[in-house]
Design an enzyme around this catalytic site. Structure first.
Site, PDB file in Angstrom:
ATOM      1  N   ASN A 443       7.791  12.544  11.265  1.00 37.85           N
ATOM      2  CA  ASN A 443       8.439  13.611  12.252  1.00 37.85           C
ATOM      3  C   ASN A 443       9.899  13.550  11.993  1.00 37.85           C
ATOM      4  OD1 ASN A 443       7.991  15.701  14.156  1.00 37.85           O
ATOM      5  ND2 ASN A 443       9.216  14.012  15.798  1.00 37.85           N
ATOM      6  N   HIS A 479      14.255  22.079  15.859  1.00 41.59           N
ATOM      7  CA  HIS A 479      15.542  22.372  16.747  1.00 41.59           C
ATOM      8  C   HIS A 479      16.244  23.349  16.238  1.00 41.59           C
ATOM      9  CE1 HIS A 479      14.005  18.926  19.261  1.00 41.59           C
ATOM     10  NE2 HIS A 479      14.067  18.217  18.085  1.00 41.59           N
ATOM     11  N   ASP A 512      12.695  24.096  19.941  1.00 43.64           N
ATOM     12  CA  ASP A 512      13.685  24.559  20.830  1.00 43.64           C
ATOM     13  C   ASP A 512      14.828  25.595  20.229  1.00 43.64           C
ATOM     14  OD1 ASP A 512      14.911  22.372  20.137  1.00 43.64           O
ATOM     15  OD2 ASP A 512      15.313  21.698  22.011  1.00 43.64           O
TER      16      ASP A 512
HETATM   17  C1  XIL Z   1      14.989  13.814  22.974  1.00 48.76           C
HETATM   18  C2  XIL Z   1      14.589  13.879  24.558  1.00 48.76           C
HETATM   19  O1  XIL Z   1      13.945  15.074  24.758  1.00 48.76           O
HETATM   20  C3  XIL Z   1      15.906  13.670  25.433  1.00 48.76           C
HETATM   21  O2  XIL Z   1      15.468  13.460  26.889  1.00 48.76           O
HETATM   22  C4  XIL Z   1      16.389  12.409  25.066  1.00 48.76           C
HETATM   23  O3  XIL Z   1      17.586  12.187  25.674  1.00 48.76           O
HETATM   24  C5  XIL Z   1      16.836  12.421  23.692  1.00 48.76           C
HETATM   25  O4  XIL Z   1      15.611  12.408  22.851  1.00 48.76           O
HETATM   26  N1  XIL Z   1      14.063  14.367  18.344  1.00 48.76           N
HETATM   27  C6  XIL Z   1      13.213  13.585  18.750  1.00 48.76           C
HETATM   28  C7  XIL Z   1      13.138  13.636  20.170  1.00 48.76           C
HETATM   29  O5  XIL Z   1      12.303  13.236  18.123  1.00 48.76           O
HETATM   30  O6  XIL Z   1      12.574  12.057  20.496  1.00 48.76           O
HETATM   31  C8  XIL Z   1      14.143  13.955  21.022  1.00 48.76           C
HETATM   32  O7  XIL Z   1      13.962  13.888  22.302  1.00 48.76           O
HETATM   33  C9  XIL Z   1      14.899  15.051  20.531  1.00 48.76           C
HETATM   34  C10 XIL Z   1      15.173  15.037  18.998  1.00 48.76           C
END
Ligand code: XIL
Length: 589
Positions: A443, A479, A512
């Protein structure tokens, strides 16, 4: 006004007469009176005001009982016994990015009782300290919010019985740092009752009927709710009884809510998806504390989604806080929730460069492979048959600007440092062995566009494939934090098809999208889901959270919370146009 009665005057006359007859006796009397006056003055100055209440804990009052008939079995470190709740050390802490231990993260019993009140409530906790060097109970106005690198401290009061002292810590909801930390010298019997009197703007703590500490005006408990946590250091202690009683107003003990949510909304994402051509699972990253303490959050989680990724609860710092300690409780709650609501669970993340507990980060290089193997086997084994698929390795690629001569593409995590790229092979093989039926994913972020990251990923996957590593697919995090991240649907589809050509599945794992422009946001969400629908090997679509109030783009270490705007529901749980866009797309499919 008559000040002295006739009798009093007679008695005084008699005393004076007696005093003349017995001068020594008079002296003695005067001395006694002086001592009494001194004692009274000193007593008055002591901070140890008497609590005008019976000292026996009121645990016999069944209405306020917070133990019997209540659930403590889902709190990390807690065990329900005949004698009460046994609390053992778990050492949960939030790691700093540099690996040093950060904030303590003592567990909160969100899956158990909490108190709702509108006046003044009295909580009696009877603690039996056996081997603990610090026995702590903590009362929260609301459960804290847990991020990877931050615990947002809601208002709370923590009472820690330590060697010859009681330490009171009060957070008032404006900072990570407590507003008050005070220690009072005091020795305890092994069995001690702590009484805490809480109203919306004051808290007072008593032990053995004497006031230990009090605080007014911090608005600490303005929510009108009290949640309970406990943690131990050095050994176990027992909460023999815990009870809440009204001193004024109403006090109600509320039990953990039912985990089952109605799925009757035909317009929900999951129901629309189930009726559509691809029947794609629609997922969200979910956190345990809001799931149990916030009805709106729980209802959306269970009614809108049929796939669940634990947002943080399965990351090593939360599930494996000490070498031989696994705290499965919060993740178990998520998995139970998913099962009760017919949701698939996507496990996240077994091996990651971040969110590793300090002990793991500081482990000797020579032991790290074994630590990783044990971790994967234990966690995957625990969830065998319950977690359908895993992010085995999360974010293996280095940031683009990381210049590293040996292997420019692979992130230099603690795992890479110990094993080189082989850590990825070993991780997948170990996971496969632990649950041969689970689908195993890599991932990462930034894979949606063409460029170095995508090329690096393809090269890595080719090497892994060539070495026979049992990998099933790739998660596209998706993201879209700023407009520069906007994803071109056709490129994403092409990448997914390229993977399909290599025999690999795809998924949109953490979508997101910045909401600075609501229309753009809606279109981008729609494109991400649409790409997944178009490519037959895309197995699911997951958004990284539900509401902005709890999103991962919240600014860290800022009070009050400074929310991002990236998710489908805003911070007040109102749906955005991005949600309608996804619903409309699913309806048309
Ligand atoms: C994020 C969480 O959503 C937050 O709560 C935490 O503070 C940081 O991590 N990539 C990932 C996730 O694989 O695990 C991350 O999640 C966001 C970016």
């Amino acid at each position: 006004m008559q000040v002295f009665s006739h009798n009093t005057i007679c008695s005084v006359k008699a005393l004076v007469k007696a005093g003349r007859k017995h001068p020594n006796l008079t002296m003695l009397l005067i001395v006694i009176i002086l001592i009494a006056i001194t004692l009274l003055v000193v007593w008055d100055r002591q901070p140890t005001t008497r609590l005008n209440l019976p000292l026996v804990p009121s645990s016999s009052n069944q209405t306020g009982n917070l133990i019997s008939g209540q659930d403590w079995s889902h709190m990390a470190g807690a065990k329900q016994t005949n004698e009460g709740i046994s609390v053992m050390p778990v050492g949960l802490a939030i790691v700093n990015q540099d690996g040093t231990p950060g904030q303590a993260n003592p567990p909160v019993n969100v899956n158990g009782p909490h108190v709702v009140y509108d006046g003044t409530v009295r909580i009696d906790a009877r603690l039996k300290i056996s081997s603990a060097t610090a026995a702590a109970i903590q009362f929260y106005a609301a459960p804290p919010i847990i991020y990877d690198e931050w615990r947002y401290e809601t208002p709370s009061v923590r009472i820690s019985l330590e060697k010859n002292q009681i330490r009171i810590t009060i957070w008032n909801g404006t900072s990570d740092a407590p507003a008050i930390v005070r220690s009072t010298q005091r020795s305890f019997d092994s069995e001690t009752t702590i009484t805490t009197v809480i109203s919306k703007d004051s808290v007072a703590i008593y032990s053995g009927g004497q006031l230990i500490d009090s605080e007014k005006g911090h608005d600490t408990f303005r929510t009108g709710t009290i949640w309970f946590g406990a943690d131990s250091t050095g050994g176990n202690f027992m909460i023999q009884s815990l009870a809440a009683d009204a001193m004024s107003g109403l006090v109600k003990v509320a039990s953990a809510p039912s985990l089952t949510v109605s799925q009757s909304d035909s317009g929900s994402l999951r129901n629309l998806a189930a009726k559509s051509r691809r029947k794609l699972p629609i997922g969200a990253a979910i956190a345990t504390y809001p799931l149990l303490s916030n009805d709106s959050y729980r209802n959306l989680a269970g009614s809108q989604f049929n796939m669940l990724t634990p947002e943080n609860a399965m990351k090593a710092q939360f599930i494996h806080p000490a070498p031989n300690t696994y705290t499965f409780e919060d993740a178990d709650t998520l998995v139970n929730f998913a099962r009760q609501n017919n949701m698939q669970v996507h496990g996240h993340a077994l091996v990651f460069g971040e969110a590793n507990p300090a002990w793991m980060q500081a482990s000797p290089l020579t032991q790290r492979q074994q630590i990783m193997i044990d971790h994967i086997s234990t966690v995957v084994g625990h969830y065998k048959g319950k977690v359908a698929e895993w992010d085995v390795v999360n974010e293996p690629l280095a940031d683009n600007d990381l210049a590293d001569t040996t292997s420019p593409d692979i992130r230099q995590t603690i795992w890479y440092q110990a094993m080189g790229e082989q850590y990825i092979d070993i991780a997948f093989k170990t996971a496969k062995q632990a649950d041969p039926n689970a689908k195993l994913y890599i991932n990462d972020f930034g894979l949606e566009a063409d460029g170095d990251r995508w090329d690096s990923m393809i090269n890595l996957l080719q090497r892994l494939k060539a070495r026979g590593v049992p990998i099933d697919g790739v998660g596209f995090q998706a993201h879209v934090y700023e407009s520069g991240d906007f994803v071109d649907k056709s490129v994403l589809e092409r990448h997914m098809q390229q993977l399909a050509g290599m025999g690999l599945l795809s998924r949109v794992s953490e979508a997101d999208v910045t909401g600075d422009d609501a229309q753009q946001q809606a279109l981008q969400y729609q494109d991400l889901l649409s790409a997944c629908i178009e490519v037959p090997t895309c197995t699911s679509f997951t958004t990284w959270g539900i509401t902005d109030a709890l999103g991962s783009t919240t600014t860290l270490h800022t009070y009050p919370l400074d929310y991002g705007n990236d998710l489908l529901w805003d911070e007040n749980y109102h749906p955005k146009s991005a949600l309608s866009a996804l619903q409309n797309l699913l309806k048309s499919e």
